[in-house]
Write a protein that holds these residues in place. Sequence first.
Motif, mmCIF file in Angstrom:
data_model
loop_
_atom_site.group_PDB
_atom_site.id
_atom_site.type_symbol
_atom_site.label_atom_id
_atom_site.label_comp_id
_atom_site.label_asym_id
_atom_site.label_seq_id
_atom_site.Cartn_x
_atom_site.Cartn_y
_atom_site.Cartn_z
ATOM 1 N N ILE A 23 0.827 -1.213 0.000
ATOM 2 C CA ILE A 23 0.000 0.000 0.000
ATOM 3 C C ILE A 23 0.860 1.260 0.000
ATOM 4 C CG2 ILE A 23 -1.637 1.363 1.360
ATOM 5 C CD1 ILE A 23 -2.848 -1.339 2.287
ATOM 6 N N ILE A 24 1.831 1.334 0.917
ATOM 7 C CA ILE A 24 2.623 2.570 0.996
ATOM 8 C C ILE A 24 3.622 2.667 -0.160
ATOM 9 C CG2 ILE A 24 2.316 2.872 3.465
ATOM 10 C CD1 ILE A 24 5.007 1.709 3.959
ATOM 11 N N ALA A 25 4.007 1.531 -0.745
ATOM 12 C CA ALA A 25 4.862 1.570 -1.937
ATOM 13 C C ALA A 25 4.098 2.190 -3.102
ATOM 14 C CB ALA A 25 5.336 0.166 -2.296
ATOM 15 N N ILE A 26 2.828 1.842 -3.237
ATOM 16 C CA ILE A 26 1.981 2.428 -4.288
ATOM 17 C C ILE A 26 1.811 3.932 -4.057
ATOM 18 C CG2 ILE A 26 -0.349 2.472 -5.258
ATOM 19 C CD1 ILE A 26 -0.477 -0.557 -4.734
ATOM 20 N N LEU A 27 1.583 4.313 -2.794
ATOM 21 C CA LEU A 27 1.431 5.735 -2.468
ATOM 22 C C LEU A 27 2.718 6.506 -2.762
ATOM 23 C CD1 LEU A 27 -0.553 5.563 0.905
ATOM 24 C CD2 LEU A 27 -1.401 6.353 -1.320
ATOM 25 N N LEU A 28 3.857 5.918 -2.406
ATOM 26 C CA LEU A 28 5.147 6.558 -2.663
ATOM 27 C C LEU A 28 5.360 6.743 -4.165
ATOM 28 C CD1 LEU A 28 7.891 7.621 -1.668
ATOM 29 C CD2 LEU A 28 8.732 5.259 -1.706
ATOM 30 N N ALA A 29 5.011 5.721 -4.948
ATOM 31 C CA ALA A 29 5.162 5.802 -6.404
ATOM 32 C C ALA A 29 4.244 6.876 -6.993
ATOM 33 C CB ALA A 29 4.869 4.444 -7.033
ATOM 34 N N LEU A 30 3.015 6.956 -6.497
ATOM 35 C CA LEU A 30 2.064 7.949 -7.008
ATOM 36 C C LEU A 30 2.535 9.371 -6.712
ATOM 37 C CD1 LEU A 30 -1.402 6.339 -6.121
ATOM 38 C CD2 LEU A 30 -0.462 6.746 -8.404
ATOM 39 N N ILE A 31 2.991 9.598 -5.482
ATOM 40 C CA ILE A 31 3.465 10.935 -5.112
ATOM 41 C C ILE A 31 4.690 11.305 -5.931
ATOM 42 C CG2 ILE A 31 4.430 12.334 -3.247
ATOM 43 C CD1 ILE A 31 2.694 10.681 -1.316
ATOM 44 N N THR A 32 5.588 10.342 -6.127
ATOM 45 C CA THR A 32 6.790 10.579 -6.925
ATOM 46 C C THR A 32 6.433 10.960 -8.354
ATOM 47 O OG1 THR A 32 8.053 8.993 -5.583
ATOM 48 C CG2 THR A 32 8.959 9.572 -7.732
ATOM 49 N N CYS A 33 5.414 10.317 -8.906
ATOM 50 C CA CYS A 33 4.995 10.592 -10.286
ATOM 51 C C CYS A 33 4.258 11.922 -10.412
ATOM 52 C CB CYS A 33 4.094 9.468 -10.802
ATOM 53 S SG CYS A 33 4.953 7.920 -11.111
ATOM 54 N N MET A 187 13.885 17.145 -1.926
ATOM 55 C CA MET A 187 13.685 17.091 -0.475
ATOM 56 C C MET A 187 12.415 16.327 -0.134
ATOM 57 S SD MET A 187 15.071 17.923 2.355
ATOM 58 C CE MET A 187 14.657 18.051 4.083
ATOM 59 N N THR A 188 11.349 16.576 -0.883
ATOM 60 C CA THR A 188 10.091 15.866 -0.648
ATOM 61 C C THR A 188 10.269 14.372 -0.867
ATOM 62 O OG1 THR A 188 8.807 17.782 -1.358
ATOM 63 C CG2 THR A 188 7.687 15.656 -1.383
ATOM 64 N N VAL A 189 10.923 14.019 -1.948
ATOM 65 C CA VAL A 189 11.149 12.604 -2.267
ATOM 66 C C VAL A 189 12.001 11.928 -1.194
ATOM 67 C CG1 VAL A 189 12.289 11.027 -3.891
ATOM 68 C CG2 VAL A 189 10.875 12.894 -4.743
ATOM 69 N N SER A 190 13.051 12.600 -0.729
ATOM 70 C CA SER A 190 13.948 11.994 0.257
ATOM 71 C C SER A 190 13.241 11.773 1.596
ATOM 72 C CB SER A 190 15.199 12.857 0.454
ATOM 73 O OG SER A 190 14.876 14.113 1.014
ATOM 74 N N VAL A 191 12.436 12.754 2.041
ATOM 75 C CA VAL A 191 11.717 12.600 3.310
ATOM 76 C C VAL A 191 10.712 11.451 3.227
ATOM 77 C CG1 VAL A 191 10.065 13.699 4.878
ATOM 78 C CG2 VAL A 191 12.037 14.986 4.058
ATOM 79 N N LEU A 192 9.971 11.382 2.130
ATOM 80 C CA LEU A 192 8.990 10.307 1.952
ATOM 81 C C LEU A 192 9.670 8.940 1.883
ATOM 82 C CD1 LEU A 192 6.556 11.952 -0.639
ATOM 83 C CD2 LEU A 192 6.131 11.519 1.790
ATOM 84 N N THR A 193 10.812 8.882 1.243
ATOM 85 C CA THR A 193 11.545 7.617 1.144
ATOM 86 C C THR A 193 12.020 7.151 2.514
ATOM 87 O OG1 THR A 193 12.280 8.145 -1.104
ATOM 88 C CG2 THR A 193 13.527 6.476 0.085
ATOM 89 N N MET A 194 12.555 8.078 3.305
ATOM 90 C CA MET A 194 13.019 7.726 4.650
ATOM 91 C C MET A 194 11.847 7.289 5.531
ATOM 92 S SD MET A 194 16.224 7.958 4.451
ATOM 93 C CE MET A 194 17.723 8.849 4.036
ATOM 94 N N THR A 242 14.482 0.644 -3.069
ATOM 95 C CA THR A 242 13.490 1.722 -3.001
ATOM 96 C C THR A 242 14.037 3.010 -3.598
ATOM 97 O OG1 THR A 242 12.482 0.777 -1.006
ATOM 98 C CG2 THR A 242 12.059 3.108 -1.452
ATOM 99 N N VAL A 243 15.262 3.380 -3.207
ATOM 100 C CA VAL A 243 15.860 4.616 -3.731
ATOM 101 C C VAL A 243 16.082 4.514 -5.241
ATOM 102 C CG1 VAL A 243 17.857 6.145 -3.640
ATOM 103 C CG2 VAL A 243 16.936 5.195 -1.535
ATOM 104 N N LEU A 244 16.561 3.358 -5.696
ATOM 105 C CA LEU A 244 16.756 3.177 -7.137
ATOM 106 C C LEU A 244 15.439 3.299 -7.890
ATOM 107 C CD1 LEU A 244 19.359 0.254 -7.295
ATOM 108 C CD2 LEU A 244 19.688 2.595 -8.099
ATOM 109 N N ALA A 245 14.391 2.669 -7.353
ATOM 110 C CA ALA A 245 13.082 2.721 -8.012
ATOM 111 C C ALA A 245 12.541 4.146 -8.041
ATOM 112 C CB ALA A 245 12.105 1.794 -7.294
ATOM 113 N N VAL A 246 12.646 4.839 -6.901
ATOM 114 C CA VAL A 246 12.161 6.220 -6.821
ATOM 115 C C VAL A 246 12.976 7.126 -7.748
ATOM 116 C CG1 VAL A 246 12.050 8.245 -5.310
ATOM 117 C CG2 VAL A 246 11.165 6.055 -4.517
#
Length: 399
Positions: A23-33, A187-194, A242-246
Amino acid sequence: MSNFGTLFRYELKKIVSRKLFIIIAILLALITCLAPFSGVIGSRYENGTAVESYFSYYMKEQSGKRALSGRTIDRELIEETLAAYSKVPNVLRYSETPEYREYALAYNEVYTFIRQSLSISNEEMKTRVLGEEELYRRKAEKLEEYLNESFTTDSEKEFWKNQYEKIEKPFKYYYHDAYERLIDGFMTVSVLTMAFLATVLSGIFPGEKATKTEELILSSARGRKPVYAAKMLAGITISLGTVLAVGILSFAVCLGFYGTEGFNLPLNFDVNFVMYPLSVGQGSLMLYGMLLISAALWAVFIMFVSEFIKNGMATLSASMLLLIVTNMVSFPVSARVLGQIWGWLPLNYPSVWNMFDERTLPIFGKCFTSWQVLPIIYLCLVIMLFFFGKRKYERLSRE
């Protein structure tokens, strides 16, 4: 070795097959996109009335910037830019006027570069007669003032002066929206990834205690060292993956929509305190490269803490609190050592201002930048946390 491979794949599967992870992987991908498109969604309003979509507005801006791409920021372009802005009315929200959209929109990045280089107001810009020699001389003076205000040492000032001189001048302007979006949204991507890693890895060791299989695993013939190493390696693999994918997703979306042009534009054009001879493309790659290393250390730290306190929820709460605090607390520039250590923590470091910080690490009279020394420091910390956690894990059956 085959037994370890089986354990590793099993631990990896346990993490990625959880519903929470999916679930959170999908959310992370959506926000990144979606993040790179925040500026082109919605409509522009003037006096409470929608006049055009942000997408239409952006396409006009993009067309103008592409027409300027490849031009040298010399006297001719400077005068052209100032002439375009001289036609804009002197009002508070001048960027919303029809004159701005017609005459100045294409020049906004060049105008911002000139104004920031001189560190003057819009009012002063309108009365300024400026040549390229004065622009780059004044810019170098402002950077020197910045170094003096940042409590840098004499050797650091000399180091950064030499690095800045390596940047080719006068600058050539290039349309570079893809790399600008990558840097601005980093910065947004890094915080969400962590935050994502804290969520999915905080229960990797406490899970055994919750299911009461801890003693059974440790009492088996291969239940100590291989299981611990497999869990740690699985967590590190998840963090790197995760970082590579993002990163791949971010680059694919930005380059796919905004184009690949502008890789060689000096990073100093966009981030005026960066004096190292890097391009915006190189800077974007470095940001995600260092996020990769920071995420690996963060993952090991989370698993180390979870092994000590044996509580996944407590580990997650502590991790999130730490993530919030590190982004809220800062030290004044006068507190040189504390500020530098704080800025180089794995949660703080993945940001433009910390990665390209003017403070260096002096070793044998030479100045080393953070990205030159932190990979080694982080690797040493990963090894140290790994072995401290290993001793704790192996002692469990005797407690």
